[in-house]
Write an enzyme that holds these catalytic residues in place. Structure first.
Site, PDB file in Angstrom:
ATOM      1  N   LYS A  86       0.839  -1.210   0.000  1.00  0.00           N
ATOM      2  CA  LYS A  86       0.000   0.000   0.000  1.00  0.00           C
ATOM      3  C   LYS A  86       0.874   1.262   0.000  1.00  0.00           C
ATOM      4  CE  LYS A  86      -1.687   1.575   4.097  1.00  0.00           C
ATOM      5  NZ  LYS A  86      -1.436   2.975   4.496  1.00  0.00           N
ATOM      6  N   ASN A  87       1.864   1.303   0.895  1.00  0.00           N
ATOM      7  CA  ASN A  87       2.616   2.548   1.059  1.00  0.00           C
ATOM      8  C   ASN A  87       3.643   2.784  -0.045  1.00  0.00           C
ATOM      9  OD1 ASN A  87       1.076   3.232   3.210  1.00  0.00           O
ATOM     10  ND2 ASN A  87       2.579   2.659   4.783  1.00  0.00           N
ATOM     11  N   CYS A  91      -4.757  13.050  12.917  1.00  0.00           N
ATOM     12  CA  CYS A  91      -5.482  11.797  12.753  1.00  0.00           C
ATOM     13  C   CYS A  91      -5.302  10.996  14.024  1.00  0.00           C
ATOM     14  CB  CYS A  91      -5.006  11.030  11.525  1.00  0.00           C
ATOM     15  SG  CYS A  91      -3.469  10.165  11.794  1.00  0.00           S
ATOM     16  N   ARG A 142       0.622  14.806  13.093  1.00  0.00           N
ATOM     17  CA  ARG A 142       1.040  14.597  11.699  1.00  0.00           C
ATOM     18  C   ARG A 142       1.146  15.876  10.868  1.00  0.00           C
ATOM     19  NH1 ARG A 142      -1.292   9.018   9.410  1.00  0.00           N
ATOM     20  NH2 ARG A 142       0.646   9.187   8.244  1.00  0.00           N
ATOM     21  N   ASP A 176       4.752   0.667  11.972  1.00  0.00           N
ATOM     22  CA  ASP A 176       3.524   0.060  11.447  1.00  0.00           C
ATOM     23  C   ASP A 176       3.376  -1.407  11.839  1.00  0.00           C
ATOM     24  OD1 ASP A 176       2.960   2.507  10.348  1.00  0.00           O
ATOM     25  OD2 ASP A 176       3.552   1.978   8.308  1.00  0.00           O
ATOM     26  N   ARG A 193      -8.574  -0.518   4.419  1.00  0.00           N
ATOM     27  CA  ARG A 193      -7.665   0.492   3.871  1.00  0.00           C
ATOM     28  C   ARG A 193      -6.311  -0.127   3.544  1.00  0.00           C
ATOM     29  NH1 ARG A 193      -7.535   5.881   7.235  1.00  0.00           N
ATOM     30  NH2 ARG A 193      -6.278   6.328   5.406  1.00  0.00           N
TER      31      ARG A 193
HETATM   32  C1  EPZ Z   1       4.386   7.136   6.455  1.00  0.00           C
HETATM   33  O1  EPZ Z   1       3.624   8.210   6.986  1.00  0.00           O
HETATM   34  C2  EPZ Z   1       3.440   5.970   6.317  1.00  0.00           C
HETATM   35  N1  EPZ Z   1       2.374   6.350   5.397  1.00  0.00           N
HETATM   36  C3  EPZ Z   1       2.882   5.589   7.674  1.00  0.00           C
HETATM   37  O2  EPZ Z   1       2.108   4.415   7.495  1.00  0.00           O
HETATM   38  C4  EPZ Z   1       4.053   5.256   8.636  1.00  0.00           C
HETATM   39  O3  EPZ Z   1       3.558   5.035   9.937  1.00  0.00           O
HETATM   40  C5  EPZ Z   1       5.057   6.420   8.667  1.00  0.00           C
HETATM   41  O4  EPZ Z   1       5.459   6.778   7.317  1.00  0.00           O
HETATM   42  C6  EPZ Z   1       6.296   6.114   9.468  1.00  0.00           C
HETATM   43  O5  EPZ Z   1       6.943   4.983   8.939  1.00  0.00           O
HETATM   44  C7  EPZ Z   1       2.587   6.253   4.076  1.00  0.00           C
HETATM   45  O6  EPZ Z   1       3.650   5.878   3.597  1.00  0.00           O
HETATM   46  C8  EPZ Z   1       1.450   6.588   3.184  1.00  0.00           C
HETATM   47  P1  EPZ Z   1       6.473  10.535   8.385  1.00  0.00           P
HETATM   48  P2  EPZ Z   1       4.196   9.710   6.955  1.00  0.00           P
HETATM   49  O7  EPZ Z   1       6.372  11.801   7.613  1.00  0.00           O
HETATM   50  O8  EPZ Z   1       5.041   9.858   5.767  1.00  0.00           O
HETATM   51  C9  EPZ Z   1       6.857  13.914  11.769  1.00  0.00           C
HETATM   52  C10 EPZ Z   1       0.267   2.950   7.970  1.00  0.00           C
HETATM   53  O9  EPZ Z   1      -0.239   2.385   8.962  1.00  0.00           O
HETATM   54  N2  EPZ Z   1       6.728  14.873  10.665  1.00  0.00           N
HETATM   55  O10 EPZ Z   1       7.625   9.643   8.129  1.00  0.00           O
HETATM   56  O11 EPZ Z   1       3.051  10.606   7.153  1.00  0.00           O
HETATM   57  C11 EPZ Z   1       5.580  13.120  12.013  1.00  0.00           C
HETATM   58  O12 EPZ Z   1       4.680  13.819  12.837  1.00  0.00           O
HETATM   59  C12 EPZ Z   1       0.830   4.310   8.081  1.00  0.00           C
HETATM   60  O13 EPZ Z   1       0.308   2.428   6.835  1.00  0.00           O
HETATM   61  C13 EPZ Z   1       6.831  16.227  10.913  1.00  0.00           C
HETATM   62  O14 EPZ Z   1       7.034  16.660  12.053  1.00  0.00           O
HETATM   63  O15 EPZ Z   1       5.114   9.696   8.224  1.00  0.00           O
HETATM   64  C14 EPZ Z   1       6.115  11.845  12.643  1.00  0.00           C
HETATM   65  O16 EPZ Z   1       6.308  12.034  14.007  1.00  0.00           O
HETATM   66  C15 EPZ Z   1       0.240   5.242   9.014  1.00  0.00           C
HETATM   67  N3  EPZ Z   1       6.697  17.103   9.865  1.00  0.00           N
HETATM   68  C16 EPZ Z   1       7.476  11.658  11.962  1.00  0.00           C
HETATM   69  O17 EPZ Z   1       7.801  12.928  11.401  1.00  0.00           O
HETATM   70  C17 EPZ Z   1       6.477  16.654   8.580  1.00  0.00           C
HETATM   71  O18 EPZ Z   1       6.363  17.506   7.679  1.00  0.00           O
HETATM   72  C18 EPZ Z   1       7.506  10.641  10.817  1.00  0.00           C
HETATM   73  O19 EPZ Z   1       6.416  10.899   9.928  1.00  0.00           O
HETATM   74  C19 EPZ Z   1       6.388  15.287   8.350  1.00  0.00           C
HETATM   75  C20 EPZ Z   1       6.517  14.407   9.400  1.00  0.00           C
END
Ligand code: EPZ
Length: 427
Positions: free
Chosen positions: A22-23, A120, A125, A310, A402
Site C-alpha cells: 500500500k505505502n 489523525c 502529523r 507500522d 484500507r
Molecule cells: C508514512 O507516513 C506511512 N504512510 C505511515 O504508514 C508510517 O507510519 C510512517 O510513514 C512512518 O513509517 C505512508 O507511507 C502513506 P512521516 P508519513 O512523515 O510519511 C513527523 C500505515 O499504517 N513529521 O515519516 O506521514 C511526524 O509527525 C501508516 O500504513 C513532521 O514533524 O510519516 C512523525 O512524528 C500510518 N513534519 C514523523 O515525522 C512533517 O512535515 C515521521 O512521519 C512530516 C513528518
C-alpha cells in the site's frame, strides 16, 4: 458497519500470498502526475486507500483503468492533461497520503492548492517539512483557509535540502518534485524505507535521474520530461510482518510467498529473539512459531532499517502472551497505543507510561468485544483474537480494508475461524 467475528485458538498453517505494498502504491500513483504518458503499475493492491488515491487523481484529470487480466492486477494511469491543481479538503481529510500530489502538481503545473490534512488518530502529523523543502526549491507557499497554496510559475529550481527529521512521505514528495526541477537537487537525511527505493526506481524507469538510492542522500538531476513506464510494486512488508505474527501467535506455521525477507531487518531480528523461526524459502519466508510460549523482548520503533512503527501494534499482541515483561517504545507517533485498552479487554496486562508500554505476558488471551481505532491497531486485535480463547468481535473494521487485501480469506485459508458479519447479525 461491518464487524469481524473470530473464534480463536486454531494454530494456523498454510500459505499466504503477500500483496503489493500500500505505502509504495500510493506515491507511485501520485508519480503518474509527473508525465503525460501512461504509467502501468503491476502487482497493484486493490485497497480502499488505493481507490481513494485513484478518485483524487481522477479529480485532477488522470485517467485510470484497472486491468485484471494478469495473475495480479495492474493499474494504468495517464495524466495527459491536468484539469485542476486543487486537492480539496473533502478528499484529503479521508486519506493523509493525498498530500503526495503536492510535489508532482507544482513540479508539472507550477501551481497546486492542496488541503492541509489535519491530525489523525495516531498523532498530529504535520506536513511542514514537505512545505519547507518545496520552498527551498523556489516555491512560494501561503497557508490560507486550511489550504497550502503553492506557486512556482517559472518552474522549480534544484536545491540542497536537509530534512531535520526523517519523513517518509516528505522524502517522496520532494523526490518527485525534484525530478522536473531545473538543475540538481540534493536531499539529505532522507527516509530509506523500501517504498522510497521503489519510488526512486520507478521514477528512473520513467526517465528521471536519481542516484544515491537506498542511502540517506538522494541526488536528483532534473529533466524536462518523463515518459511512459511499466513498474511492478514491491511486496507489502507490513502485511508480511502481520501474517508472520499470525503464525507465531497461534503456535502455527505459515509460508509467506511473493515477499522478501530482506524488507524487514529490524522486525526479523526481533522475531528471532522472541523465539520465532524464520527460514528463507523460494520466493518467500517460512515462519514457525516457538515451541512453547514466546520470549519477552524490548522493542523500539525507528525509521528503516529499524523496527517499523507500522508493526508495533501487531508485535504487542504477540508479546501479551510472552514469558516475561517486554518494553515497547514508540518513537515515531505520539498517540499510537490505542490498541492497548482493547488488548486489555482481552486479558492482556499492559501499562502505558508516556511513549513506553510495559507488557507483562499472560498465559492466554480471552475473547472479548473490542473496537478498532486505526489500521494497524485493528489488525493487532485480529491477531489477538486468533490466539484468544473463545469469541472476539471487532467493530469498526473498515480501517482494515484500507490496508489489508482479502484479510479474512487469507487467514481462513490457513485454518482461522474468522468471518465478517453485518452489525445487526453480530449483535
Ligand atoms: C508514512 O507516513 C506511512 N504512510 C505511515 O504508514 C508510517 O507510519 C510512517 O510513514 C512512518 O513509517 C505512508 O507511507 C502513506 P512521516 P508519513 O512523515 O510519511 C513527523 C500505515 O499504517 N513529521 O515519516 O506521514 C511526524 O509527525 C501508516 O500504513 C513532521 O514533524 O510519516 C512523525 O512524528 C500510518 N513534519 C514523523 O515525522 C512533517 O512535515 C515521521 O512521519 C512530516 C513528518
Amino acid at each position: 458497519m461491518d464487524k469481524i467475528r473470530i473464534i480463536g485458538g486454531n494454530p494456523l498453517s498454510g500459505t499466504i500470498r503477500i500483496s503489493g505494498a500500500k505505502n509504495a502504491m500510493l506515491p507511485l500513483m501520485a508519480a503518474s502526475l509527473l508525465s503525460d504518458k501512461t504509467l502501468i503499475l503491476k502487482n497493484a493492491p486493490l485497497l480502499d486507500d488505493v481507490m481513494q488515491m485513484g478518485s483524487l487523481l481522477e479529480q485532477l484529470g488522470v485517467s485510470l483503468t484497472v486491468d485484471a487480466s494478469g495473475a495480479t492486477r495492474a493499474v494504468h494511469l495517464k495524466a495527459e492533461k491536468i484539469t485542476t491543481t486543487t486537492a480539496s479538503y473533502d478528499i484529503v481529510r479521508k486519506m493523509r497520503a493525498s498530500i503526495l500530489v503536492l510535489g508532482p502538481l507544482v513540479a508539472r503545473c507550477g501551481y497546486a492548492k492542496v488541503s492541509l490534512p489535519g491530525g489523525c488518530a495516531i498523532g498530529v502529523r504535520p506536513v511542514d517539512l514537505h512545505v519547507k523543502g518545496l520552498m527551498a526549491m523556489g516555491t512560494e507557499i501561503e497557508l490560507e483557509d486550511g489550504y497550502i497554496n503553492a506557486r512556482a510559475p517559472s518552474g522549480l529550481k534544484g536545491a540542497d535540502y536537509t530534512f531535520p527529521l526523517v519523513s517518509v512521505t516528505g522524502t517522496e514528495n520532494l523526490l518527485m518534485a525534484a525530478c522536473l526541477a531545473k538543475g540538481t537537487t540534493i536531499l539529505r537525511n532522507v527516509a530509506r524505507e523500501p517504498e522510497i527505493t521503489d519510488l526512486a526506481h520507478c521514477l528512473n524507469s520513467m526517465g528521471a535521474r536519481i542516484s544515491g538510492i537506498e542511502t540517506d542522500t538522494l541526488v536528483i538531476e532534473g529533466v524536462t520530461l518523463l515518459h511512459e513506464a511499466t513498474y511492478t510494486v514491491l511486496p507489502d512488508r507490513i502485511e508480511t510482518g502481520t501474517y508472520a505474527i499470525a503464525a507465531a501467535i497461534t503456535g502455527g506455521e505459515i509460508q509467506l510467498i511473493d515477499t522478501d525477507f530482506d524488507l524487514l531487518p529490524g522486525f526479523t531480528s526481533a522475531l528471532e529473539l522472541i523465539g520465532v523461526k524464520l527460514a528463507r524459502i523460494a520466493n518467500g519466508i517460512l515462519v514457525t512459531a516457538p515451541a512453547g510460549r514466546p520470549q519477552a523482548t524490548d522493542i523500539i520503533t525507528a525509521p528503516f532499517p529499524g523496527f517499523a512503527t507500522d508493526l508495533q501494534a501487531q508485535i504487542m499482541a504477540l508479546l501479551t502472551i510472552a514469558k516475561g515483561q517486554s518494553c515497547i517504545t514508540e518513537t515515531i507517533w505520539e498517540n499510537r497505543f490505542m490498541h492497548v485498552p482493547e488488548l486489555m479487554r482481552m486479558n492482556a496486562d499492559i501499562q502505558v507510561e508516556g511513549s513506553r508500554a510495559l507488557v507483562t505476558g499472560v498465559k492466554s488471551l480471552k475473547g472479548a468485544q473490542v473496537m478498532a481505532t486505526d489500521l494497524r491497531a485493528s489488525v493487532s486485535l485480529v491477531l489477538a483474537g486468533l490466539a484468544a480463547k473463545g469469541e472476539t468481535v471487532i467493530s469498526r473494521v473498515y480501517h482494515l480494508d484500507r490496508g489489508y487485501e482479502n484479510l479474512e480469506a487469507k487467514l481462513s485459508a490457513c485454518g482461522a475461524q474468522i468471518e465478517r458479519v453485518k452489525v445487526d447479525e453480530a449483535a
